[in-house]
Design a protein around this motif. Structure first.
Motif, short mmCIF file in Angstrom:
data_model
loop_
_atom_site.label_atom_id
_atom_site.label_comp_id
_atom_site.label_asym_id
_atom_site.label_seq_id
_atom_site.Cartn_x
_atom_site.Cartn_y
_atom_site.Cartn_z
N ARG A 147 0.83 -1.22 0.00
CA ARG A 147 0.00 0.00 0.00
C ARG A 147 0.86 1.26 0.00
O ARG A 147 0.51 2.26 -0.64
CB ARG A 147 -0.93 0.02 1.22
N ALA A 166 0.51 4.03 -2.96
CA ALA A 166 0.16 5.42 -2.65
C ALA A 166 1.24 6.37 -3.15
O ALA A 166 0.93 7.42 -3.73
CB ALA A 166 -0.03 5.58 -1.14
N LEU A 218 -3.41 10.30 3.28
CA LEU A 218 -4.26 9.12 3.41
C LEU A 218 -4.42 8.76 4.88
O LEU A 218 -3.52 9.03 5.68
CB LEU A 218 -3.62 7.92 2.69
N TYR A 249 -5.77 2.91 5.59
CA TYR A 249 -5.60 2.56 4.17
C TYR A 249 -4.45 1.57 3.99
O TYR A 249 -4.53 0.64 3.19
CB TYR A 249 -5.33 3.83 3.35
N GLN A 272 -9.52 1.25 -1.58
CA GLN A 272 -10.06 2.35 -2.38
C GLN A 272 -11.15 3.10 -1.63
O GLN A 272 -11.20 4.32 -1.64
CB GLN A 272 -10.61 1.80 -3.70
N SER A 287 -9.54 5.14 1.08
CA SER A 287 -8.83 6.26 0.46
C SER A 287 -9.79 7.38 0.09
O SER A 287 -9.53 8.55 0.40
CB SER A 287 -8.09 5.77 -0.78
N ARG A 290 -9.89 11.07 2.35
CA ARG A 290 -9.22 12.23 1.76
C ARG A 290 -9.79 13.52 2.31
O ARG A 290 -10.99 13.70 2.44
CB ARG A 290 -9.39 12.23 0.25
#
Length: 151
Positions: free
Chosen positions: A13, A17, A67, A71, A81, A84, A88
């Protein structure tokens, strides 16, 4: 589906990212305050799952990449997803990474100088403290009283 270790999930991850935002390993490492000489290998070890960063470092990565920390531990891509998009928010973390890209070299030099100064100051303080202790020991010696003579 075989369960993956938390380190492998976190590393995957982290790499996703970072690459999605177009940030190099060096820029990300400098943004979170890692030493410039070991940034890329250290981030690489985190991304491959060989090493697991401490919680405080994970929080700095999450902030820099804008993030939520959750996440990085989502096992499925769909969940990642969802986290995320939900997490945000307009934070200065992404702007901080961009600023580091522009000022990466001067900041690294300033850090090296800043590290050198406290060591020199600490040595000077240690010498002064030793001298002070020696002086106070000699000054505080008690005088022995002589017995009074009878006349």
């Amino acid at each position: 589906m075989a369960k993956k270790s938390p380190g492998a999930i976190y590393g995957r991850r982290l790499r996703e990212a970072r690459e999605n935002r177009g940030i190099s390993q060096t820029d990300l490492g400098l943004a979170v305050g890692l030493d410039a000489s070991a940034v890329s290998p250290r981030i690489s070890r985190y991304e491959t799952g060989k090493h697991q960063p401490k919680l405080q470092m994970q929080q700095l990565f999450a902030e820099a990449l804008d993030l939520p920390l959750a996440y990085f531990y989502a096992e499925s891509d769909e969940l990642a997803q969802l986290i995320s998009s939900f997490g945000r928010r307009d934070k200065p973390g992404q702007r901080r990474v961009k600023a580091v890209k522009a000022k990466a070299k001067p900041k690294a030099k300033a850090k090296a100088k800043a590290k050198a100064k406290p060591k020199a100051k600490a040595k000077a303080k240690a010498k002064t403290a030793t001298k002070t202790k020696t002086k106070t020991k000699t000054k505080t010696k008690t005088k022995t009283a002589e017995p009074k003579r009878k006349s």
